[in-house]
Scaffold this active site. Structure first.
Site, short mmCIF file in Angstrom:
data_model
loop_
_atom_site.label_atom_id
_atom_site.label_comp_id
_atom_site.label_asym_id
_atom_site.label_seq_id
_atom_site.Cartn_x
_atom_site.Cartn_y
_atom_site.Cartn_z
CE LYS A 93 9.00 50.71 28.82
NZ LYS A 93 8.61 51.83 29.69
CG ASN A 94 5.06 51.70 28.63
OD1 ASN A 94 5.97 51.49 29.43
ND2 ASN A 94 5.15 52.58 27.66
CB CYS A 200 13.03 60.71 33.47
SG CYS A 200 11.87 60.87 32.11
NE ARG A 205 7.48 60.73 32.55
CZ ARG A 205 7.78 59.51 32.11
NH1 ARG A 205 9.05 59.18 31.92
NH2 ARG A 205 6.86 58.61 31.89
CG ASP A 395 6.42 55.95 24.45
OD1 ASP A 395 5.73 55.16 25.09
OD2 ASP A 395 6.80 57.05 24.90
NE ARG A 505 14.52 52.30 33.08
CZ ARG A 505 14.65 52.76 34.33
NH1 ARG A 505 15.74 53.41 34.66
NH2 ARG A 505 13.71 52.55 35.21
C1 EPZ Z 1 3.30 56.46 30.07
O1 EPZ Z 1 3.99 57.37 30.92
C2 EPZ Z 1 4.39 55.57 29.49
N1 EPZ Z 1 5.09 54.89 30.55
C3 EPZ Z 1 5.38 56.41 28.69
O2 EPZ Z 1 6.32 55.55 28.06
C4 EPZ Z 1 4.63 57.14 27.60
O3 EPZ Z 1 5.50 58.00 26.92
C5 EPZ Z 1 3.49 57.98 28.21
O4 EPZ Z 1 2.63 57.15 29.00
C6 EPZ Z 1 2.65 58.65 27.15
O5 EPZ Z 1 2.14 57.75 26.25
C7 EPZ Z 1 4.49 53.84 31.16
O6 EPZ Z 1 3.39 53.44 30.87
C8 EPZ Z 1 5.28 53.16 32.23
P1 EPZ Z 1 1.47 60.44 31.07
P2 EPZ Z 1 3.18 58.31 31.95
O7 EPZ Z 1 1.00 60.46 32.47
O8 EPZ Z 1 2.01 57.56 32.45
C9 EPZ Z 1 1.94 65.05 32.14
C10 EPZ Z 1 8.43 54.78 27.34
O9 EPZ Z 1 9.27 55.26 26.58
N2 EPZ Z 1 1.38 64.72 33.46
O10 EPZ Z 1 0.50 60.13 30.01
O11 EPZ Z 1 4.12 58.86 32.90
C11 EPZ Z 1 3.36 64.47 31.98
O12 EPZ Z 1 4.33 65.25 32.58
C12 EPZ Z 1 7.71 55.68 28.36
O13 EPZ Z 1 8.06 53.60 27.35
C13 EPZ Z 1 1.10 65.73 34.34
O14 EPZ Z 1 1.31 66.90 34.05
O15 EPZ Z 1 2.72 59.45 30.94
C14 EPZ Z 1 3.50 64.40 30.48
O16 EPZ Z 1 3.94 65.61 29.97
C15 EPZ Z 1 8.25 57.06 28.39
N3 EPZ Z 1 0.60 65.40 35.56
C16 EPZ Z 1 2.07 64.09 30.04
O17 EPZ Z 1 1.21 64.43 31.11
C17 EPZ Z 1 0.35 64.10 35.92
O18 EPZ Z 1 -0.12 63.85 37.05
C18 EPZ Z 1 1.85 62.62 29.67
O19 EPZ Z 1 2.18 61.84 30.78
C19 EPZ Z 1 0.63 63.08 35.00
C20 EPZ Z 1 1.15 63.40 33.77
#
Ligand code: EPZ
Length: 537
Positions: A93-94, A200, A205, A395, A505
């Site tokens: 998915k991701n 969420c 996020r 995840d 989802r």
């Molecule tokens: C991706 O989310 C995945 N989603 C998530 O999967 C997964 O948990 C996550 O990466 C971590 O592996 C998709 O790919 C669609 P991040 P993403 O940016 O890109 C903080 C699932 O269950 N952050 O690596 O949103 C953020 O708040 C989902 O399939 C900032 O602070 O994750 C979080 O605490 C859930 N500022 C951390 O970094 C930013 O600009 C990791 O987020 C961006 C992120």
């Protein structure tokens, strides 16, 4: 014990010939001028033969997106069954969501195989793409050219004639991953306006790292009124730059990577995310004529191309879905295989499953098999800390916590990636799990079964695989839903899991695949009364 098979490369390419003309065409179209056609034909393209057979039913897609599948449904799980067989793993998915967004960069048709088309998130991403003028065609599983039924759906996206740089806000707001369309639109069209996805259940996020990255490439970016507005410097092209990410965010890495793919000059992303989905995106961009090096490491180097063309590409298998089924096998003391899978994408998960006493090994190409602890031993507790890849994936943390709730001994679970991803602890507590949460950590005192089911005097058919009992529990996000369903498989009696729309989802046919392994899981329509359940028509 564990194999480290490398993944075969999976792309047919023909990108990049269109150059400035291609981008000009896209820009003209998106900015409403009639020049869209100008870009057509630029950049050789490879069309996934037959993939585009089925005509798109935009109305049906919109309708499907409007009412989340699964809403109002409940999974009824009866614990104690042993699982057996092989769980088919869908495309990731991701990765699929990022590749679909990246198709907006391409001045040629791209055909992406193994797209998990039944996922609600994929339906929403399709809607987002169509709202800016991309044509999306989804072929039936096993479309000509695909290497076999398990290759899943092929999605062909033609983004040569974009008509807007402002995706539909309603669709964007209901899909976090739609933020990934910001960079491709900005890089291709010179401007973009994307609604902020918002927080969420698992955390606030924010997108500050995405914004900072785009600003480093010369974009003007303004975030106000729940919308991100971005504009490329005069002349329309972003400029290569050195970008250090404060946190190896998957999304921010993907955003800067896609923006840099069409930028002038070279970009260096430091402290980049190393997730396999990021590597898959880099491979896709290279297949379309891009120049990305270092994918899978913490430093990415991207030499911008004047344009990208079309390509054919196959999404990697979903490591989280595979990990979820392996964990289901472990906590039901069952021997189960999963395929297709890239074992090296699951190193941390397999290490933790082995720490509980299970054994995991290859039992065929891209196929892993888990067997429960030998000799009637109970699952052992093991501490786990979620970390960016190659650490233990956040995840998989809820599913692993469900396993620990029925293991022997106590373990500490620490969530370091998201600030609010321990919501399942309270729900597992309804099932008798003994957990004590302290901030972003939870101590789990396992409640193992008296004896391993199937062993003399122990559980087995109808015998529980843990000391938990069935209850009505509610999932507020995707992985929580999976974890509660797994806990129900190991519990005594019947568990009712609501919030099925979250599971839908991210898991294609989750309950169907579990039933095919022998689990007693039924999807029921929730009636007006608390326990008024009936099978969906
Ligand atoms: C991706 O989310 C995945 N989603 C998530 O999967 C997964 O948990 C996550 O990466 C971590 O592996 C998709 O790919 C669609 P991040 P993403 O940016 O890109 C903080 C699932 O269950 N952050 O690596 O949103 C953020 O708040 C989902 O399939 C900032 O602070 O994750 C979080 O605490 C859930 N500022 C951390 O970094 C930013 O600009 C990791 O987020 C961006 C992120």
């Amino acid at each position: 014990m564990r194999p480290g098979a490398g993944g075969g490369r999976r792309a047919g390419a023909a990108g990049g010939a269109g150059g400035a003309r291609g981008r000009a065409g896209a820009r003209a179209g998106a900015q409403g001028a009639a020049g869209a056609g100008a870009g057509a034909g630029a950049g050789a393209r490879a069309r996934a033969s037959g993939a585009g057979a089925a005509a798109p039913e935009v109305a049906a897609v919109a309708a499907a997106a409007a009412v989340p599948a699964g809403r109002g449904q409940v999974l009824r799980v009866r614990g104690g069954a042993r699982l057996e067989g092989c769980a088919p793993v869908s495309g990731a998915k991701n990765s699929a969501l990022a590749l679909l967004a990246a198709s907006l960069l391409c001045d040629g048709e791209v055909c992406i195989r193994r797209v998990p088309a039944r996922l609600r998130d994929v339906t929403l991403m399709r809607q987002v793409l169509e709202s800016v003028g991309a044509r999306v065609q989804a072929g039936a599983p096993g479309a000509p050219g695909a290497q076999g039924a398990e290759e899943g759906h092929a999605f062909c996206v033609d983004a040569r004639a974009l008509t807007s740089a402002r995706p539909d806000a309603a669709a964007v707001r209901s899909l976090r991953a739609s933020i990934l369309t910001l960079a491709p639109l900005l890089a291709r069209v010179g401007e973009a306006e994307v609604a902020l996805p918002g927080g969420c259940a698992i955390g606030a996020r924010p997108v500050d790292l995405h914004v900072r990255g785009l600003r480093a490439l010369g974009a003007e970016v303004e975030v106000s009124g729940g919308t991100v507005r971005a504009r490329a410097p005069a002349g329309g092209r972003l400029r290569g730059a050195r970008v250090y990410l404060d946190f190896p965010s998957v999304g921010a890495t993907e955003t800067v990577l896609m923006a840099a793919a069409l930028a002038e000059g070279t970009t260096l992303i430091e402290n980049a995310a190393q997730e396999p989905e990021v590597e898959d995106l880099a491979d896709f961009l290279n297949a379309a004529g891009g120049h990305v090096a270092g994918a899978g490491t913490s430093t990415l180097e991207i030499r911008g191309a004047p344009s990208l063309g079309g390509c054919e590409f196959t999404v990697i298998p979903d490591r989280i879905e595979a990990g979820t089924f392996l964990t289901a096998a472990a906590l039901t003391y069952s021997a189960v295989s999963v395929a297709p899978v890239m074992p090296n994408h699951l190193t941390a998960v397999l290490a933790k499953l082995e720490a509980t006493g299970c054994q995991v090994g290859l039992d065929g190409p891209m196929r892993l098999r888990l067997v429960p602890p030998p000799g009637g031993e109970l699952l052992r507790a093991a501490d786990v800390t979620s970390l960016p890849y190659p650490g233990f994936p956040t995840d998989m943390q809820p599913q692993f916590t469900a396993l620990l709730a029925g293991a022997q001994g106590s373990a500490l679970v620490r969530e370091t990636v998201f600030e609010n991803r321990l919501g399942h602890a309270a729900e597992l507590g309804r099932m008798g799990a003994q957990l004590r949460q302290d901030g972003s950590a939870v101590m789990v005192e396992g409640r193992p079964p008296a004896r391993v089911p199937g062993q003399s005097g122990g559980g087995g058919a109808g015998g529980a695989h843990s000391g938990l009992w069935g209850a009505s529990v509610s999932a507020r996000n995707l992985r929580e839903g999976a974890a509660l369903t797994l806990a129900g498989l190991a519990a005594e009696g019947e568990t009712l899991v609501t919030g099925v729309e979250h599971i839908d989802r991210g898991y294609e046919g989750f309950d169907e695949k579990l039933r095919a392994l022998g689990a007693d899981v039924a999807r029921l329509e929730a009636g007006p009364g608390p326990l008024d359940m009936k099978r969906p028509a």
